[in-house]
Design a protein around this motif. Structure first.
Motif, PDB file in Angstrom:
ATOM      1  N   VAL A  22       0.836  -1.202   0.000  1.00  0.00           N
ATOM      2  CA  VAL A  22       0.000   0.000   0.000  1.00  0.00           C
ATOM      3  C   VAL A  22       0.870   1.252   0.000  1.00  0.00           C
ATOM      4  O   VAL A  22       0.579   2.229  -0.703  1.00  0.00           O
ATOM      5  CB  VAL A  22      -0.968  -0.017   1.205  1.00  0.00           C
ATOM      6  N   LYS A  23       1.926   1.230   0.769  1.00  0.00           N
ATOM      7  CA  LYS A  23       2.832   2.375   0.851  1.00  0.00           C
ATOM      8  C   LYS A  23       3.408   2.704  -0.527  1.00  0.00           C
ATOM      9  O   LYS A  23       3.452   3.860  -0.919  1.00  0.00           O
ATOM     10  CB  LYS A  23       3.968   2.043   1.832  1.00  0.00           C
ATOM     11  N   ILE A  24       3.838   1.680  -1.231  1.00  0.00           N
ATOM     12  CA  ILE A  24       4.452   1.910  -2.536  1.00  0.00           C
ATOM     13  C   ILE A  24       3.398   2.235  -3.589  1.00  0.00           C
ATOM     14  O   ILE A  24       3.508   3.235  -4.304  1.00  0.00           O
ATOM     15  CB  ILE A  24       5.281   0.685  -2.966  1.00  0.00           C
ATOM     16  N   LEU A  25       2.375   1.411  -3.682  1.00  0.00           N
ATOM     17  CA  LEU A  25       1.410   1.535  -4.770  1.00  0.00           C
ATOM     18  C   LEU A  25       0.502   2.760  -4.646  1.00  0.00           C
ATOM     19  O   LEU A  25       0.254   3.462  -5.628  1.00  0.00           O
ATOM     20  CB  LEU A  25       0.550   0.271  -4.863  1.00  0.00           C
ATOM     21  N   PHE A  26       0.015   3.029  -3.442  1.00  0.00           N
ATOM     22  CA  PHE A  26      -0.969   4.098  -3.275  1.00  0.00           C
ATOM     23  C   PHE A  26      -0.399   5.392  -2.705  1.00  0.00           C
ATOM     24  O   PHE A  26      -1.130   6.375  -2.581  1.00  0.00           O
ATOM     25  CB  PHE A  26      -2.117   3.619  -2.377  1.00  0.00           C
ATOM     26  N   GLU A  27       0.873   5.372  -2.346  1.00  0.00           N
ATOM     27  CA  GLU A  27       1.428   6.584  -1.768  1.00  0.00           C
ATOM     28  C   GLU A  27       2.642   7.086  -2.543  1.00  0.00           C
ATOM     29  O   GLU A  27       2.646   8.212  -3.025  1.00  0.00           O
ATOM     30  CB  GLU A  27       1.805   6.331  -0.304  1.00  0.00           C
ATOM     31  N   TYR A  28       3.670   6.256  -2.659  1.00  0.00           N
ATOM     32  CA  TYR A  28       4.882   6.716  -3.341  1.00  0.00           C
ATOM     33  C   TYR A  28       4.668   6.917  -4.836  1.00  0.00           C
ATOM     34  O   TYR A  28       5.061   7.953  -5.383  1.00  0.00           O
ATOM     35  CB  TYR A  28       6.024   5.741  -3.115  1.00  0.00           C
ATOM     36  N   LEU A  29       4.074   5.941  -5.515  1.00  0.00           N
ATOM     37  CA  LEU A  29       3.915   6.056  -6.971  1.00  0.00           C
ATOM     38  C   LEU A  29       3.059   7.253  -7.379  1.00  0.00           C
ATOM     39  O   LEU A  29       3.429   7.970  -8.317  1.00  0.00           O
ATOM     40  CB  LEU A  29       3.370   4.757  -7.548  1.00  0.00           C
ATOM     41  N   PRO A  30       1.915   7.529  -6.719  1.00  0.00           N
ATOM     42  CA  PRO A  30       1.173   8.748  -7.093  1.00  0.00           C
ATOM     43  C   PRO A  30       1.959  10.037  -6.827  1.00  0.00           C
ATOM     44  O   PRO A  30       1.879  10.980  -7.609  1.00  0.00           O
ATOM     45  CB  PRO A  30      -0.080   8.701  -6.219  1.00  0.00           C
ATOM     46  N   LYS A  31       2.731  10.048  -5.748  1.00  0.00           N
ATOM     47  CA  LYS A  31       3.545  11.244  -5.484  1.00  0.00           C
ATOM     48  C   LYS A  31       4.604  11.429  -6.566  1.00  0.00           C
ATOM     49  O   LYS A  31       4.854  12.545  -7.021  1.00  0.00           O
ATOM     50  CB  LYS A  31       4.179  11.156  -4.111  1.00  0.00           C
ATOM     51  N   PHE A  32       5.228  10.335  -6.992  1.00  0.00           N
ATOM     52  CA  PHE A  32       6.215  10.428  -8.056  1.00  0.00           C
ATOM     53  C   PHE A  32       5.564  10.882  -9.360  1.00  0.00           C
ATOM     54  O   PHE A  32       6.147  11.664 -10.106  1.00  0.00           O
ATOM     55  CB  PHE A  32       6.915   9.089  -8.274  1.00  0.00           C
ATOM     56  N   SER A  33       4.358  10.400  -9.635  1.00  0.00           N
ATOM     57  CA  SER A  33       3.684  10.794 -10.875  1.00  0.00           C
ATOM     58  C   SER A  33       3.287  12.272 -10.861  1.00  0.00           C
ATOM     59  O   SER A  33       3.131  12.877 -11.922  1.00  0.00           O
ATOM     60  CB  SER A  33       2.470   9.917 -11.135  1.00  0.00           C
ATOM     61  N   HIS A  34       3.130  12.840  -9.668  1.00  0.00           N
ATOM     62  CA  HIS A  34       2.849  14.271  -9.545  1.00  0.00           C
ATOM     63  C   HIS A  34       4.125  15.089  -9.372  1.00  0.00           C
ATOM     64  O   HIS A  34       4.073  16.266  -9.013  1.00  0.00           O
ATOM     65  CB  HIS A  34       1.900  14.531  -8.368  1.00  0.00           C
ATOM     66  N   HIS A  35       5.257  14.454  -9.602  1.00  0.00           N
ATOM     67  CA  HIS A  35       6.573  15.097  -9.542  1.00  0.00           C
ATOM     68  C   HIS A  35       6.908  15.640  -8.148  1.00  0.00           C
ATOM     69  O   HIS A  35       7.487  16.715  -8.014  1.00  0.00           O
ATOM     70  CB  HIS A  35       6.684  16.202 -10.591  1.00  0.00           C
ATOM     71  N   HIS A  36       6.520  14.875  -7.123  1.00  0.00           N
ATOM     72  CA  HIS A  36       6.902  15.210  -5.755  1.00  0.00           C
ATOM     73  C   HIS A  36       8.028  14.267  -5.343  1.00  0.00           C
ATOM     74  O   HIS A  36       7.788  13.129  -4.948  1.00  0.00           O
ATOM     75  CB  HIS A  36       5.722  15.056  -4.790  1.00  0.00           C
TER      76      HIS A  36
END
Length: 111
Positions: A22-36
């Motif tokens: 959950v940490k990777i899929l729903f938190e880190y990946l969306p943040k990376f896709s938003h360039h955070h």
């Protein structure tokens, strides 16, 4: 192996993997896709450092639990008292990682 240990240790193992997933899929990946990224600003630098270190410690706990579920069971058969003491140490480590999350969650997510 004790029935309680045999029932709950696999559950803890699976829930820890779910947490990491959950940490990777729903938190880190969306943040990376938003360039955070950690270099975006100080908050994200601190955020990724603290949550990343926590995730690494969870992964270490998962590794320890996996050892006790698979090759470590030989120790249960040869010396159950020694095995039980080692399980208690892993439990202390696991609860320390839990305690860290109790402080990280409100600091990073509720402010």
């Amino acid at each position: 192996m004790d029935d309680v240990l045999g029932q709950y240790l696999p559950i803890v193992f699976l829930l820890a993997l779910v947490f990491l997933f959950v940490k990777i899929l729903f938190e880190y990946l969306p943040k990376f896709s938003h360039h955070h990224f950690p270099s975006t600003d100080n908050f994200y630098g601190i955020y990724y450092t603290l949550t990343g270190l926590h995730a690494l410690h969870v992964l270490g706990g998962v590794g320890a639990i996996a050892w006790f579920l698979l090759p470590g069971t030989a120790l249960w058969r040869s010396d159950p008292v020694h095995y039980t003491h080692r399980i208690e140490y892993v439990g202390l480590y696991w609860h320390f990682v839990d305690l860290v999350w109790i402080f990280l969650f409100p600091t990073l997510y509720l402010l």
